[in-house]
Structure formats: structure tokens, C-alpha cells
Design an enzyme around this catalytic site. Sequence first.
Site, PDB file in Angstrom:
ATOM      1  N   CYS A 120       0.843  -1.196   0.000  1.00  0.00           N
ATOM      2  CA  CYS A 120       0.000   0.000   0.000  1.00  0.00           C
ATOM      3  C   CYS A 120       0.877   1.245   0.000  1.00  0.00           C
ATOM      4  CB  CYS A 120      -0.921  -0.019   1.219  1.00  0.00           C
ATOM      5  SG  CYS A 120      -1.931   1.456   1.335  1.00  0.00           S
ATOM      6  N   CYS A 166      -0.338   4.080   2.234  1.00  0.00           N
ATOM      7  CA  CYS A 166      -0.092   3.861   3.668  1.00  0.00           C
ATOM      8  C   CYS A 166       1.372   4.096   4.029  1.00  0.00           C
ATOM      9  CB  CYS A 166      -0.418   2.425   4.081  1.00  0.00           C
ATOM     10  SG  CYS A 166      -1.847   1.713   3.317  1.00  0.00           S
ATOM     11  N   ASP A 167       2.289   3.647   3.185  1.00  0.00           N
ATOM     12  CA  ASP A 167       3.680   3.517   3.631  1.00  0.00           C
ATOM     13  C   ASP A 167       4.709   4.368   2.890  1.00  0.00           C
ATOM     14  OD1 ASP A 167       2.802   1.693   5.494  1.00  0.00           O
ATOM     15  OD2 ASP A 167       3.071  -0.018   4.175  1.00  0.00           O
TER      16      ASP A 167
END
Length: 312
Positions: free
Chosen positions: A135, A138-139
Site C-alpha cells: 500500500c 499507507c507507507d
Amino acid sequence: MIYDLIIAGAGPAGLAAGIYAGRYMLKTLIIEKAQDGGQISQTAEIENYPGLRTDMEESGLTLTERMTEQVKRFGAERALDEIISFELEGEIKKLTGLSGKVYEARTVILAMGAHYRSIGCKNEDKFRGMGISFCATCDANFFRGLDVYVAGGGDSAIEEAIYLTKFARKVTVIHRRDELRAAKSIQEKAFANDKLHFIWDSVVDEALGEDVLNGLVIRNVRTGELTTIKADPNDGMIGLFGFLGMIPNTDRLEGSGIELMNGYIRADESTRTNIAGVFAAGDIRTKELRQVVTAVSDGATAAYQAEKYLAG
Ligand code: NAP
């Protein structure tokens, strides 16, 4: 107990179906094998779902928590179990759980979602969440100023690789063929981006490192040649993102009579499947756009269809 409706899966599609089934006063059971939320339970930030709060950072978990609370208010029963077999063709549908329990209902909504295809390299599990991610939203921030690698060549891989260039020093796409699957318009943007690089005809064979990911072994699928890539010594670490497509969670439906297409349940916007009284909602069904907003829309439609079916 024979329920009016069983919903298998408590991701956004299943939870939305639970809310609508409650409004229709259906005797409903929602069965989930782990925590609610499905894929978004792993998502750190959600920003494209309408009506999200801006006074707090909305994660997949916080959004799911509020959905779960809302479902509770509408009175659906809950069971924590994994359905391992589905008997769907009779008037009464029978779902058997890993616990050995058999759950019965007149209608069923299949909302078990899909999961990311793994990269398939050595040490993948060791570095998941410690250098390997699925993701970018997300990261990406964890890899600011570092070298990042992306496995895959479809729309997701290339769009996410472009997104990652905003954070990383350099992004290298590793693709198993010598041309991308991604749409031409996306490819054009990618090839015009100076920070994006490509390694063709190759897959990731091994992830390297002690505590953090600091290298990769790349295998050329044509020649079999192995090449080791190491992190810049000043960085000490790299990132690897996998975007190799999704796998629908339909393996337990084998033998149930449900019609699949490329592994997904064949169903259109009505969410009706080939079996009367059985509906498919969210990422598990054939559709073009797999998002939270389309999953909850399916959930509402499927509950509506179930109610219509029960009313004859
Ligand atoms: P996808 O289109 O299925 O692409 C998967 C990519 O991973 C392909 O390049 C494939 O290689 C590669 N791959 C698959 N298995 C592999 C393996 N075992 N080892 C190495 N590489 C492997 O998946 P996606 O990109 O997630 O897209 C899914 C759907 O969502 C598509 O219909 C896509 O069009 C859509 N989508 C659309 C947008 C948009 O329109 N903006 C954005 C994201 C996704 P090959 O090419 O060699 O098969």
C-alpha cells in the site's frame, strides 16, 4: 435458527449490507473470520471516501469501527467463524464454519472480498511491514529520500510507482515482461518521469537484510541470471512495494454452483448471482472499480435485493 439473511464477510460491503438489512427488519447474521474491515483494516489513511472527517486522520480502522457500531445499532447478529463450505442451491442455504457450526438462511450475501497477490520472493513474510509493503498510500512516507522498488506492471503498479516518486529518491519498477500492462496514458506519464526506472523481464527472487530490508536479488526470467541490488550504504535500507493484482476470496465457493469469471463471482450492478437468493457484494464480484465507495454501494443493493427476493 433459520435467518432471513446471512452476510459472509464484514468488510465495507458486508457492513453496509448489515445496515440496510437492519432497516428492512431482516433477521440477519454477519459472519466474519477475523477483524472487521477487510482490506481497509490495513489502510493507514483513507481520503477518497465521501464525507470523511477532516478534524482527525481517518484510517481504515477508524472508519470500520464506526461502520461496525452503526451495524450494531441496526441489530444484526454476529458470529466469528470462517465459512469453509457453502450449500447455496436449495431454498434454505447452509454455510458450514470452521467451528463445525452450520448456519442457515433463506438468502445469502457473499462479501468475502479479495486479497493482494504476494510477490513470491524468499523472505517476503520476514520483511512484510518492515520494508515490504502493498500500500503506497499507507507507507510511502517511510521511504522518503530512499530507493524504492515496485514489483508489477499493471495500472496499480505504475500509478503507485508514479505516486512513490513524490517521496522516494528513485523508484524502479521490476516487471516480468518487456512491456507494461498498464494503460497507455499511464505509461506515457511513467516514461516521462525522470525518477522512474525499469528493470524488464525480471522478478524479485529474494529480499535481503537482517532487521531491515537492505537488498534484493533479481532474477531475469529469460536468462535465469541473478543480480543483487544493495541499498546505498548511507541509507542502509530500501523499500519494496508489490502490486501484482488481486485474488478474490472465492476458493471456498468451489462446488457451490456459484458461477465465477476469472475467479470473481459473476454478478452485475444488481449483485444477483446465478443462484436465486444469493448475492455478491464488493471486491468479490466482477466489476471495474474496486473501492470502499463501490463496495458499500453493492452492500446496500444486495440487502435491497435480498429483501425483494424474500418478499417474493
Ligand atoms: P493487474 O492489471 O492484474 O496487473 C498485475 C500485474 O502484476 C501485471 O503486470 C502482471 O504481469 C504482474 N504479475 C501478476 N502476477 C505476477 C507474478 N506472480 N510475478 C510477477 N508479476 C506478476 O492488476 P492491477 O494493476 O492491480 O489492476 C487490477 C484492475 O484494476 C485492472 O483491471 C486495472 O485496470 C484496474 N485499475 C485501474 C486503475 C485506473 O484505471 N486508474 C488503477 C488501478 C487499477 P503481466 O502483465 O505479465 O501479466
